[in-house]
Design a protein around this motif. Sequence first.
Motif, PDB file in Angstrom:
ATOM      1  N   PHE A  65     -62.938 -24.033 -31.362  1.00 56.11           N
ATOM      2  CA  PHE A  65     -62.936 -22.654 -31.846  1.00 56.11           C
ATOM      3  C   PHE A  65     -64.175 -22.392 -32.700  1.00 56.11           C
ATOM      4  O   PHE A  65     -64.818 -23.309 -33.200  1.00 56.11           O
ATOM      5  N   GLU A  66     -64.449 -21.119 -32.899  1.00 62.05           N
ATOM      6  CA  GLU A  66     -65.636 -20.730 -33.638  1.00 62.05           C
ATOM      7  C   GLU A  66     -65.507 -20.991 -35.138  1.00 62.05           C
ATOM      8  O   GLU A  66     -66.482 -21.350 -35.802  1.00 62.05           O
ATOM      9  N   ALA A  67     -64.310 -20.800 -35.674  1.00 61.89           N
ATOM     10  CA  ALA A  67     -64.130 -20.936 -37.124  1.00 61.89           C
ATOM     11  C   ALA A  67     -62.693 -21.326 -37.427  1.00 61.89           C
ATOM     12  O   ALA A  67     -61.798 -21.224 -36.576  1.00 61.89           O
ATOM     13  N   ALA A  68     -62.470 -21.778 -38.669  1.00 62.10           N
ATOM     14  CA  ALA A  68     -61.137 -22.174 -39.110  1.00 62.10           C
ATOM     15  C   ALA A  68     -60.955 -21.796 -40.569  1.00 62.10           C
ATOM     16  O   ALA A  68     -61.928 -21.651 -41.318  1.00 62.10           O
ATOM     17  N   GLU A 118     -62.730 -27.440 -42.442  1.00 60.16           N
ATOM     18  CA  GLU A 118     -62.700 -26.254 -41.584  1.00 60.16           C
ATOM     19  C   GLU A 118     -63.744 -26.334 -40.477  1.00 60.16           C
ATOM     20  O   GLU A 118     -63.461 -26.024 -39.313  1.00 60.16           O
ATOM     21  N   THR A 119     -64.938 -26.772 -40.815  1.00 56.85           N
ATOM     22  CA  THR A 119     -66.009 -26.880 -39.819  1.00 56.85           C
ATOM     23  C   THR A 119     -65.671 -27.911 -38.755  1.00 56.85           C
ATOM     24  O   THR A 119     -65.804 -27.654 -37.542  1.00 56.85           O
ATOM     25  N   GLU A 120     -65.214 -29.081 -39.174  1.00 56.23           N
ATOM     26  CA  GLU A 120     -64.936 -30.160 -38.224  1.00 56.23           C
ATOM     27  C   GLU A 120     -63.677 -29.891 -37.409  1.00 56.23           C
ATOM     28  O   GLU A 120     -63.614 -30.242 -36.218  1.00 56.23           O
ATOM     29  N   LEU A 121     -62.677 -29.262 -38.005  1.00 55.63           N
ATOM     30  CA  LEU A 121     -61.462 -28.950 -37.273  1.00 55.63           C
ATOM     31  C   LEU A 121     -61.731 -27.895 -36.193  1.00 55.63           C
ATOM     32  O   LEU A 121     -61.270 -28.015 -35.051  1.00 55.63           O
ATOM     33  N   ALA A 122     -62.494 -26.864 -36.530  1.00 56.90           N
ATOM     34  CA  ALA A 122     -62.840 -25.833 -35.552  1.00 56.90           C
ATOM     35  C   ALA A 122     -63.633 -26.439 -34.396  1.00 56.90           C
ATOM     36  O   ALA A 122     -63.370 -26.147 -33.214  1.00 56.90           O
ATOM     37  N   ALA A 123     -64.607 -27.283 -34.723  1.00 54.00           N
ATOM     38  CA  ALA A 123     -65.422 -27.901 -33.670  1.00 54.00           C
ATOM     39  C   ALA A 123     -64.576 -28.804 -32.781  1.00 54.00           C
ATOM     40  O   ALA A 123     -64.725 -28.801 -31.549  1.00 54.00           O
ATOM     41  N   PHE A 124     -63.683 -29.583 -33.377  1.00 52.62           N
ATOM     42  CA  PHE A 124     -62.842 -30.497 -32.605  1.00 52.62           C
ATOM     43  C   PHE A 124     -61.945 -29.737 -31.641  1.00 52.62           C
ATOM     44  O   PHE A 124     -61.797 -30.119 -30.473  1.00 52.62           O
ATOM     45  N   CYS A 125     -61.349 -28.649 -32.100  1.00 53.94           N
ATOM     46  CA  CYS A 125     -60.396 -27.897 -31.280  1.00 53.94           C
ATOM     47  C   CYS A 125     -61.075 -26.887 -30.361  1.00 53.94           C
ATOM     48  O   CYS A 125     -60.413 -26.304 -29.495  1.00 53.94           O
TER      49      CYS A 125
END
Length: 408
Positions: A120-123, A111-118
């Motif tokens: 966004f603030e959170a996932a 969740e942390t890495e996906l949000a950062a990659f895209c």
Amino acid sequence: MPQDSAPPLLRDAPPAPPAEPPAAPVGQDRRAAFDWIDVAQTERQRAGLVRTLRPRPARSPLLDLAGNDYLGLARHPEVTHGAAEAAHRWGAGATGSRLVTGSTELHAHLETELAAFCGFEAALVLSSGYAANLAAVTALTAPGTLVVSDAGNHASLIDGCRLSRARVAVAPHADPEAVRTVLTGHDGRALAVTDSVFSVDGDAAPLPELAAACRSRGAALLVDDAHGLGILGEGGRGALSAAGLAGDADVVATVTLSKSLGSQGGAVLGPARVIEHLVNTARSFIFDTGLAPAAVGGALAALRLLVREPDRAARTGQIARELHGRLTAAGLTAVRPDAAVISVRAPSPEAAVRWAADCRAAGLAVGCFRPPSVPDGISRLRLTARADLTQDQLDRAVGTILATAPAA
């Protein structure tokens, strides 16, 4: 599985005896209760709309232009190792819903890495992209909310709208001004819902214009980026990143982990307060078992590989454009691809089915879309580009499609 409103147990009361099933009337065949299924099946056969499962072997001899493994990562050694290692370490299943025992440290890392990659603030990771769309639409609406849904949206968004209890208006496909018109005069919460890349024709939504239409009326924008993640934006960061909307306070995205990332599962991306709201209210998150660790580990490995090898995104787009160019140059009618999907028109439903079967017999797997799955009534082959296709495979695919093409 928790229930919404189970009555309290009466601890001092004796257990009730099991109810006897009612006896069938003498002479009545109990199988008749499902006779209507036979009638429905007959109608499907008459219309040529019977669907069948076709189990594939572990190593299929077919060249695959039907699946959604856009970056060619489903069998990449790093991805399969990530999945296997996660299963060995965390177990075969998540063991419960995310709010009970189903959240692992691995879920949090993804969740942390996906949000950062895209951007966004959170996932929030869910068990499928379908579940992610149901969660986002239903948790962000209520009775009285106006939802404006694109006419070409995926079935999961449509089902989310149906379950939302909101007032739903269907807007013409990819028409921001129509969305603005529907929103005009509505007083209260409103949400516009769209795919980023539509799964049938592969065309992209006009996201900047849609966002402007929403903002002119104070509405939020929800975008299903299932077919944009891994293909569009810098290094495959998605359609919202490409449109300059990623991370905006009034924008929420959903993605699937089963296409470009070669794994399984889905996620909702957005402001932290939106994600926290989903954790507390989204039924397809709260009451569903968490995504299996192997799928989480595979998706995380694929995401990290994409960060290291961003050219995979550009390669997929290049192959999609080459397929489109060569097929149209040969006289076929195909929609210009905005991502990885190429839609090739067929003269009739029967011709589309036969064309797909002939391709398969020649060693090429392609998708086949026909009514009622396509609302415009136009049957087509659906081809998907993959970053790992070689030039020889591309030549073979084009040659097979042209050699088996039906007469117009």
